[in-house]
Structure formats: C-alpha cells, structure tokens
Design a protein around this motif. Sequence first.
Motif, PDB file in Angstrom:
ATOM      1  N   ARG A 127       0.807  -1.230   0.000  1.00 34.16           N
ATOM      2  CA  ARG A 127       0.000   0.000   0.000  1.00 34.16           C
ATOM      3  C   ARG A 127       0.835   1.273   0.000  1.00 34.16           C
ATOM      4  NH1 ARG A 127      -5.516  -0.514   3.168  1.00 34.16           N
ATOM      5  NH2 ARG A 127      -6.023  -2.712   2.869  1.00 34.16           N
ATOM      6  N   ARG A 128       2.148   1.134  -0.076  1.00 33.75           N
ATOM      7  CA  ARG A 128       3.004   2.315   0.018  1.00 33.75           C
ATOM      8  C   ARG A 128       2.728   3.321  -1.094  1.00 33.75           C
ATOM      9  NH1 ARG A 128       8.930  -0.316   1.502  1.00 33.75           N
ATOM     10  NH2 ARG A 128       8.419  -0.890   3.663  1.00 33.75           N
ATOM     11  N   ASN A 129       2.378   2.847  -2.267  1.00 35.79           N
ATOM     12  CA  ASN A 129       2.149   3.755  -3.394  1.00 35.79           C
ATOM     13  C   ASN A 129       0.682   4.101  -3.558  1.00 35.79           C
ATOM     14  OD1 ASN A 129       4.856   3.385  -3.763  1.00 35.79           O
ATOM     15  ND2 ASN A 129       4.733   2.511  -5.814  1.00 35.79           N
ATOM     16  N   ASN A 130      -0.178   3.720  -2.602  1.00 37.02           N
ATOM     17  CA  ASN A 130      -1.613   3.967  -2.733  1.00 37.02           C
ATOM     18  C   ASN A 130      -2.009   5.297  -2.095  1.00 37.02           C
ATOM     19  OD1 ASN A 130      -1.617   1.443  -3.797  1.00 37.02           O
ATOM     20  ND2 ASN A 130      -2.941   0.513  -2.237  1.00 37.02           N
ATOM     21  N   VAL A 131      -3.043   5.893  -2.675  1.00 40.88           N
ATOM     22  CA  VAL A 131      -3.703   7.046  -2.054  1.00 40.88           C
ATOM     23  C   VAL A 131      -5.201   6.756  -2.007  1.00 40.88           C
ATOM     24  CG1 VAL A 131      -1.996   8.763  -2.717  1.00 40.88           C
ATOM     25  CG2 VAL A 131      -3.843   8.197  -4.305  1.00 40.88           C
ATOM     26  N   ARG A 132      -5.828   7.306  -1.002  1.00 40.17           N
ATOM     27  CA  ARG A 132      -7.278   7.112  -0.816  1.00 40.17           C
ATOM     28  C   ARG A 132      -7.954   8.465  -1.036  1.00 40.17           C
ATOM     29  NH1 ARG A 132     -10.549   3.296   2.220  1.00 40.17           N
ATOM     30  NH2 ARG A 132      -8.611   2.090   2.459  1.00 40.17           N
ATOM     31  N   LEU A 133      -8.852   8.539  -2.018  1.00 41.73           N
ATOM     32  CA  LEU A 133      -9.530   9.786  -2.377  1.00 41.73           C
ATOM     33  C   LEU A 133     -10.986   9.709  -1.925  1.00 41.73           C
ATOM     34  CD1 LEU A 133      -7.594   8.783  -5.023  1.00 41.73           C
ATOM     35  CD2 LEU A 133      -8.007  11.181  -5.606  1.00 41.73           C
ATOM     36  N   LEU A 134     -11.396  10.652  -1.101  1.00 40.09           N
ATOM     37  CA  LEU A 134     -12.746  10.693  -0.548  1.00 40.09           C
ATOM     38  C   LEU A 134     -13.512  11.879  -1.114  1.00 40.09           C
ATOM     39  CD1 LEU A 134     -11.895  10.019   3.218  1.00 40.09           C
ATOM     40  CD2 LEU A 134     -12.492   8.364   1.455  1.00 40.09           C
ATOM     41  N   GLY A 135     -14.781  11.673  -1.436  1.00 35.07           N
ATOM     42  CA  GLY A 135     -15.652  12.764  -1.859  1.00 35.07           C
ATOM     43  C   GLY A 135     -16.194  12.634  -3.261  1.00 35.07           C
ATOM     44  N   PHE A 136     -15.603  11.795  -4.089  1.00 34.31           N
ATOM     45  CA  PHE A 136     -16.127  11.636  -5.449  1.00 34.31           C
ATOM     46  C   PHE A 136     -17.479  10.910  -5.393  1.00 34.31           C
ATOM     47  CE2 PHE A 136     -11.553  12.004  -6.433  1.00 34.31           C
ATOM     48  CZ  PHE A 136     -11.619  12.993  -7.406  1.00 34.31           C
ATOM     49  N   PRO A 137     -18.497  11.444  -6.058  1.00 37.36           N
ATOM     50  CA  PRO A 137     -19.803  10.776  -6.073  1.00 37.36           C
ATOM     51  C   PRO A 137     -19.692   9.383  -6.692  1.00 37.36           C
ATOM     52  CG  PRO A 137     -19.990  13.035  -6.872  1.00 37.36           C
ATOM     53  CD  PRO A 137     -18.527  12.740  -6.770  1.00 37.36           C
ATOM     54  N   GLU A 138     -20.610   8.528  -6.290  1.00 36.74           N
ATOM     55  CA  GLU A 138     -20.630   7.179  -6.837  1.00 36.74           C
ATOM     56  C   GLU A 138     -20.801   7.231  -8.365  1.00 36.74           C
ATOM     57  OE1 GLU A 138     -20.433   4.034  -5.475  1.00 36.74           O
ATOM     58  OE2 GLU A 138     -19.828   4.931  -3.547  1.00 36.74           O
ATOM     59  N   ARG A 139     -20.042   6.378  -9.068  1.00 35.93           N
ATOM     60  CA  ARG A 139     -20.062   6.208 -10.514  1.00 35.93           C
ATOM     61  C   ARG A 139     -19.547   7.438 -11.263  1.00 35.93           C
ATOM     62  NH1 ARG A 139     -24.611   3.857  -8.601  1.00 35.93           N
ATOM     63  NH2 ARG A 139     -25.822   5.753  -8.925  1.00 35.93           N
ATOM     64  N   PHE A 148      -9.543   8.379 -14.996  1.00 33.52           N
ATOM     65  CA  PHE A 148     -10.307   9.430 -14.319  1.00 33.52           C
ATOM     66  C   PHE A 148      -9.465  10.057 -13.211  1.00 33.52           C
ATOM     67  CE2 PHE A 148     -12.952  10.608 -10.684  1.00 33.52           C
ATOM     68  CZ  PHE A 148     -13.748  11.585 -11.254  1.00 33.52           C
ATOM     69  N   VAL A 149      -8.849   9.256 -12.359  1.00 30.35           N
ATOM     70  CA  VAL A 149      -8.056   9.792 -11.242  1.00 30.35           C
ATOM     71  C   VAL A 149      -6.808  10.498 -11.776  1.00 30.35           C
ATOM     72  CG1 VAL A 149      -6.696   9.150  -9.210  1.00 30.35           C
ATOM     73  CG2 VAL A 149      -8.919   8.072  -9.613  1.00 30.35           C
ATOM     74  N   VAL A 165       7.029  10.120 -15.560  1.00 36.10           N
ATOM     75  CA  VAL A 165       6.345   8.838 -15.780  1.00 36.10           C
ATOM     76  C   VAL A 165       5.144   8.714 -14.851  1.00 36.10           C
ATOM     77  CG1 VAL A 165       8.387   7.636 -16.632  1.00 36.10           C
ATOM     78  CG2 VAL A 165       7.950   7.723 -14.174  1.00 36.10           C
ATOM     79  N   PHE A 166       4.579   9.843 -14.434  1.00 37.14           N
ATOM     80  CA  PHE A 166       3.423   9.773 -13.528  1.00 37.14           C
ATOM     81  C   PHE A 166       2.335   8.916 -14.171  1.00 37.14           C
ATOM     82  CE2 PHE A 166      -0.833  11.530 -12.508  1.00 37.14           C
ATOM     83  CZ  PHE A 166      -0.892  11.133 -11.183  1.00 37.14           C
ATOM     84  N   LEU A 167       1.869   7.931 -13.408  1.00 39.32           N
ATOM     85  CA  LEU A 167       0.884   7.006 -13.936  1.00 39.32           C
ATOM     86  C   LEU A 167       0.112   6.386 -12.785  1.00 39.32           C
ATOM     87  CD1 LEU A 167      -0.227   5.438 -16.449  1.00 39.32           C
ATOM     88  CD2 LEU A 167       1.491   3.677 -15.926  1.00 39.32           C
ATOM     89  N   VAL A 168      -1.189   6.273 -12.978  1.00 40.23           N
ATOM     90  CA  VAL A 168      -2.042   5.541 -12.018  1.00 40.23           C
ATOM     91  C   VAL A 168      -2.142   4.104 -12.521  1.00 40.23           C
ATOM     92  CG1 VAL A 168      -4.310   5.358 -10.968  1.00 40.23           C
ATOM     93  CG2 VAL A 168      -3.305   7.625 -11.371  1.00 40.23           C
ATOM     94  N   PRO A 184     -22.595   8.809   2.548  1.00 39.13           N
ATOM     95  CA  PRO A 184     -21.354   9.240   1.893  1.00 39.13           C
ATOM     96  C   PRO A 184     -20.890   8.206   0.881  1.00 39.13           C
ATOM     97  CG  PRO A 184     -21.224   9.561   4.264  1.00 39.13           C
ATOM     98  CD  PRO A 184     -22.468   8.774   4.013  1.00 39.13           C
ATOM     99  N   PRO A 185     -20.300   8.643  -0.237  1.00 38.02           N
ATOM    100  CA  PRO A 185     -19.832   7.695  -1.265  1.00 38.02           C
ATOM    101  C   PRO A 185     -18.607   6.919  -0.776  1.00 38.02           C
ATOM    102  CG  PRO A 185     -19.174   9.921  -1.834  1.00 38.02           C
ATOM    103  CD  PRO A 185     -20.050  10.050  -0.627  1.00 38.02           C
ATOM    104  N   ARG A 186     -18.358   5.814  -1.422  1.00 43.44           N
ATOM    105  CA  ARG A 186     -17.178   5.024  -1.085  1.00 43.44           C
ATOM    106  C   ARG A 186     -15.911   5.723  -1.570  1.00 43.44           C
ATOM    107  NH1 ARG A 186     -18.608  -0.366  -4.120  1.00 43.44           N
ATOM    108  NH2 ARG A 186     -19.357   1.245  -5.587  1.00 43.44           N
ATOM    109  N   ALA A 187     -14.794   5.444  -0.916  1.00 46.74           N
ATOM    110  CA  ALA A 187     -13.510   6.018  -1.307  1.00 46.74           C
ATOM    111  C   ALA A 187     -13.002   5.355  -2.581  1.00 46.74           C
ATOM    112  CB  ALA A 187     -12.497   5.836  -0.184  1.00 46.74           C
ATOM    113  N   ILE A 188     -12.208   6.106  -3.328  1.00 44.60           N
ATOM    114  CA  ILE A 188     -11.496   5.558  -4.481  1.00 44.60           C
ATOM    115  C   ILE A 188     -10.056   5.322  -4.060  1.00 44.60           C
ATOM    116  CG2 ILE A 188     -10.611   6.040  -6.787  1.00 44.60           C
ATOM    117  CD1 ILE A 188     -13.119   7.605  -7.377  1.00 44.60           C
ATOM    118  N   ILE A 189      -9.566   4.121  -4.300  1.00 45.52           N
ATOM    119  CA  ILE A 189      -8.189   3.766  -3.954  1.00 45.52           C
ATOM    120  C   ILE A 189      -7.398   3.687  -5.260  1.00 45.52           C
ATOM    121  CG2 ILE A 189      -6.689   2.039  -2.897  1.00 45.52           C
ATOM    122  CD1 ILE A 189      -9.094   1.249  -1.152  1.00 45.52           C
TER     123      ILE A 189
END
Length: 228
Positions: A127-139, A148-149, A165-168, A184-189
């Motif tokens: 999980r070291r390279n992961n980020v958790r984004l909160l607030g994006f509406p579902e779908r 998208f991210v 080389v930034f890449l998701v 609240p919507p689910r987080a995007i990981i």
Amino acid sequence: MGHHKWTDASQGNTKEQYTTPVGRPQRVARLEVSGDAARMQLNTEESSRAELLMAIQGSRVVLEGKIEMVADEVNLLQVDLRKVSDKVKVAEGSIAELQTEVGMLQNQIVQATSTVGRLEGAEGRSRRNNVRLLGFPERAEGSDTESFVENWIRDVLQPTELSRVFLVERGHRALVAPPWPGAPPRAIIARLLDYKDRDCVLRAACESDKALYENCKISIYPDYRNKV
C-alpha cells in the motif's frame, strides 16, 4: 438305736431301755435335700450352658451371614473399581491425545500468527504507493477509474513535482457494499507507479484549496491498513 440304763429310785431296780436316736433321720433328710439342690443346680447350669451355646451358635450364624454379605459387597466394589480404573486409563489416553493435539494446534497457531504478521507486513508494503480519495460521487469515475483519477490529479490538483512517468497503475472503489441513498460515497483507492508521485500528490492535497469535483470537497490520504 441307743442303749441306755437307768435306775428307778422308788423301787431300787435298774432298767434298760432302748431309744431311737433323733438326729440321724434329720441328717439323712438334709443330705437328700442337698442332693436334690445340687442336681437342680447342675441341671440349671447345664440348661444355661445349652442356652449359651445356642445363643453363640445363633450369633455365629448371623455373623457368618453378615461376613458373606460384606464379602459380596467387597467383590462388587472391586468390580466397580476395576471398571473405574479401566475408564480412568481410557480417559488418561484421551487426555494424552488431546494434549498432543493441543500442542499441534498451538504450533499451528504460532505458525499462522507468524504468517499473518508477514502478510500484514507485505500488505503494508503493497500500500506504500496507494492514495485514498474521498468525496467523489458514486459512478463519477465511469468505467476507467485509472484515467479518471490521473486526469483529475493533473488538471485539478496540478502538483508541481510530478515525475515524467506519472501514472495511475490501478484504481477502484473501496471493497465495501454500495452506500444507501444519501450516505457518503465510497472512497477511491488509486495505486501510483512511483512512491515519489504519491508523496507529491499528498503534499499538493494538503496545500491546495482546489481539490474539488463539481463543488464536492475531495480529500486525499495515505492508504493505510484498517488496523493502522
């Protein structure tokens, strides 16, 4: 009989008279009475002895019966003790088997604990390279979460130190049930290719007030394990 002489004083003649002694019949009667008493006493003693012997014999019979009953009870107790001893031996064998199984289970628990620790460590490293984004509406991300991210970070957040080389690499919603309407919507990981880009995105999210999506405030955090 007694032979006595006596003199008649009036006539001057001497006469003899035979007299019967009085004490002998009395002595004979007393002897006969004494013999009867002795015989009665002897008969009484013999009767007492016979009764005593009968009583002793009866007591002996009763005592022998009780001894036989006690012997039978002792035999039954010995049988029960043998049964209990057999059951104790079986129980001891079962306890020994259980102790062996418990020892094996304890070893398995130690191994499983060690394995879980290694897996948790590996999960943390993954999980070291992961980020958790909160607030994006579902779908809102559509069918391509990675693009998208990646586009939102470049266009909206605009970090200044992203690598060339930034890449998701991967992106998905948190693996929980979809929320109820109004929740609240689910987080995007999102997993970034380079951990330096992850650190750059986190700094930009802390310093920027432009982290919005359609007027929804977007928050970005490191993706730690639930235990952490």
